[in-house]
Design an enzyme around this catalytic site. Structure first.
Site, PDB file in Angstrom:
ATOM      1  N   LYS A  73       0.840  -0.807   0.477  1.00  0.00           N
ATOM      2  CA  LYS A  73      -0.404   0.056   0.414  1.00  0.00           C
ATOM      3  C   LYS A  73       0.789   1.643   0.599  1.00  0.00           C
ATOM      4  CE  LYS A  73      -3.990   1.399   2.739  1.00  0.00           C
ATOM      5  NZ  LYS A  73      -5.046   1.444   3.749  1.00  0.00           N
ATOM      6  N   SER A 148      -9.490   0.865   3.060  1.00  0.00           N
ATOM      7  CA  SER A 148      -9.032   1.947   2.740  1.00  0.00           C
ATOM      8  C   SER A 148      -7.319   1.436   1.103  1.00  0.00           C
ATOM      9  CB  SER A 148      -8.192   2.919   3.478  1.00  0.00           C
ATOM     10  OG  SER A 148      -7.293   2.689   3.825  1.00  0.00           O
ATOM     11  N   SER A 172      -9.515  -2.039   6.903  1.00  0.00           N
ATOM     12  CA  SER A 172      -8.637  -1.972   5.739  1.00  0.00           C
ATOM     13  C   SER A 172      -8.068  -2.655   5.680  1.00  0.00           C
ATOM     14  CB  SER A 172      -7.812  -0.370   5.869  1.00  0.00           C
ATOM     15  OG  SER A 172      -8.944   0.906   5.470  1.00  0.00           O
TER      16      SER A 172
HETATM   17  N1  GLN Z   1     -12.995   2.525   6.711  1.00  0.00           N
HETATM   18  C1  GLN Z   1     -12.148   2.663   8.153  1.00  0.00           C
HETATM   19  C2  GLN Z   1     -12.238   4.214   7.829  1.00  0.00           C
HETATM   20  O1  GLN Z   1     -12.856   4.924   7.015  1.00  0.00           O
HETATM   21  C3  GLN Z   1     -10.940   2.152   8.154  1.00  0.00           C
HETATM   22  C4  GLN Z   1      -9.881   2.878   7.716  1.00  0.00           C
HETATM   23  C5  GLN Z   1      -9.001   2.088   7.717  1.00  0.00           C
HETATM   24  O2  GLN Z   1      -8.544   0.640   8.706  1.00  0.00           O
HETATM   25  N2  GLN Z   1      -7.960   2.919   7.265  1.00  0.00           N
HETATM   26  O3  GLN Z   1     -12.039   5.259   9.226  1.00  0.00           O
END
Ligand code: GLN
Length: 477
Positions: A73, A148, A172
């Site tokens: 990532k 994400s 994520s």
């Molecule tokens: N979808 C969650 C958020 O927007 C998790 C994001 C993540 O784990 N980086 O905070």
């Protein structure tokens, strides 16, 4: 897949150079449509592959990951490479050092081929919030890959790399793994060093792998886990090769099913059916199923969406055009530098969280919001402690729904936040959690993957991987 590739490399049936070339060919063929990658490092990867091949040639004892390509990532620093975190803010930023995980993988001989797309600074659940491109779900390109870490999930699900790294602050890794039909692991908070990971919410962030089997994520975890003097929250290494603990035996283990999660009105009933079938499979393996009630989990999302913006607002302060971030040439004063840099280079979701977090941490509201959310966090943690006296693992859905269509939630932040109902609790409590495929359901004539989530006690990755692997093997027989 990793063991197979490792054996093929060891027996000289294939070379690392061939594997890496194949990864670039697959990326060239597929990524035009999928758009999982933000940058590639072809020359360096091929050169590294050759070095690894020479060592195999000499008959050296090689690491399981040696010579095998992977992606990461784009919020992890790789020295000399761009690290954008999916944001315009860091469009031209070159990392001056490598993240600990990247260093460890380099030492293992794993070959990094490129960096993957993500929601800006890891805030989102669909990867639509990337400032660069929209990553498509390989199962249906009209749908999101989740987020994400959507680019990392799609790079594996699309067959471009055997495995990849993501980061998980509230789901994520697990949610995109579920939506893309691959395995995704979030280790216990502290299991893996966060040094060199661009921070989102530091008390929740963890790095973890995506792969196509439980054994593969076990192999990867063994390499990236362990204490690091650069991350004070990192825990002592267990020194374990997790892949050696996959005995397939979970007889007598107690698996708890959280009643409130199964009954949740937001859960797609078809997913509930798939989860119930998976529960049956666990029973057949000799596990004992116990339904547990965890009423405090209802407050996980509200607590998460106070704690995260609070930490985000603090972590994002460094992107001011002076310390980090694109410089705005037309700014005349220091204040203008700050405001222009931040207003022009950050997207709507990041701005929303900075504003919310600044508010929840402000003198007048700290007690009412941030402190209260921390109290809720402590209660959730206690509820997990209680549950894990009763049961060994907790199992349920990873996501309340399968991959959704582009645009379906991106205009409505609240509906996007609700994608995380089953994942944020593991981060709030700090426990390890894994998502693995448990079936598919049909939507508009397309078969879409469903993930199941297993959570375990703090630092019991070994047990969690063993149980997930046992399930995986029982269904693939
Ligand atoms: N979808 C969650 C958020 O927007 C998790 C994001 C993540 O784990 N980086 O905070």
């Amino acid at each position: 897949m990793i063991r197979k590739l490792h054996n093929a490399l060891k027996n000289r049936e294939i070379t690392s150079a061939e594997l890496v070339k194949k990864a670039f060919d697959d990326i060239a063929e597929k990524d035009g449509e999928i758009q999982a990658f933000l940058s590639l490092r072809k020359e360096k990867a091929l050169q590294r592959a050759q070095e690894i091949d020479e060592q195999f040639e000499k008959g050296r004892e090689m690491n399981m990951l040696a010579g095998i390509p992977y992606a990461t990532k784009d919020n992890m620093c790789v020295r000399g490479e761009r690290v954008t975190a999916g944001s315009k803010m860091l469009e031209k930023y070159i990392a001056p050092y490598s993240a600990t995980v990247i260093e460890r993988l380099e030492a293992s001989g794993a070959v990094l081929v490129g960096k993957t797309n993500m929601d800006e600074f890891a805030m989102g659940s669909s990867t639509e919030k990337s400032a660069y491109q929209k990553t498509k779900n390989p199962h249906d390109t009209e749908r999101v890959p989740g987020g994400s870490s959507g680019g990392s999930a799609a790079s594996v699900a699309g067959g471009m790399v055997p495995w990849s790294l993501g980061s998980d602050t509230g789901g994520s890794i697990r949610q995109p793994a579920s939506l893309c039909g691959v395995v995704g692991l979030k280790p216990t908070y502290g299991r893996v060093s966060r040094w060199g990971l661009l921070a989102m919410a530091s008390s929740l962030d963890q790095i973890g792998p995506f792969a196509t089997s439980v054994e593969d994520v076990a192999c990867i975890l063994s390499e990236i886990a362990g204490e690091d003097s650069n991350d004070a929250t990192s825990a002592q290494s267990s020194g374990k090769h997790y892949q050696n603990f996959l005995t397939g035996d979970i007889k007598g283990k107690k698996i708890g099913i959280i009643q409130e999660w199964i009954d949740h009105k937001g859960l797609d009933p078809e997913i509930r059916n798939v989860v119930e079938k998976a529960i049956e499979s666990f029973k057949k393996l000799g596990a004992e199923i116990e339904y547990v009630s965890m009423p405090t989990l209802e407050y996980a999302i509200p607590a998460y969406y106070i704690i995260v913006p609070s930490e985000v607002s603090s972590n994002m302060a460094r992107y001011d055009g002076i310390r980090f971030g694109s410089v705005t040439p037309d700014a005349k004063t220091i204040l203008e530098t700050y405001t222009k840099t931040r207003s022009q280079n950050l997207g709507s979701e990041v701005k929303r969280r900075i504003m919310l977090g600044t508010y929840t941490l402000s003198a007048g509201y700290y007690d009412a919001y941030y402190k209260k959310a921390q109290k809720v966090r402590a209660l959730i943690r206690k509820e997990f402690e209680r549950a894990f006296v009763q049961v060994d693992f907790l199992f349920g859905p990873t996501s309340p729904e399968v991959a959704f269509r582009f645009g379906e939630k991106s205009k409505d932040p609240l509906s996007m936040y609700l994608s995380d109902i089953y994942t944020v609790t593991a981060n709030i409590a700090g426990v390890p959690a894994i998502s693995f495929p448990i079936g598919t359901i049909q939507k508009d004539g397309v078969s879409l993957p469903v993930g199941g989530q297993l959570m375990a006690k703090w630092f019991d990755e070994e047990g969690m991987l063993c149980a997930s692997d046992a399930y995986e093997k029982s269904v693939s027989l």
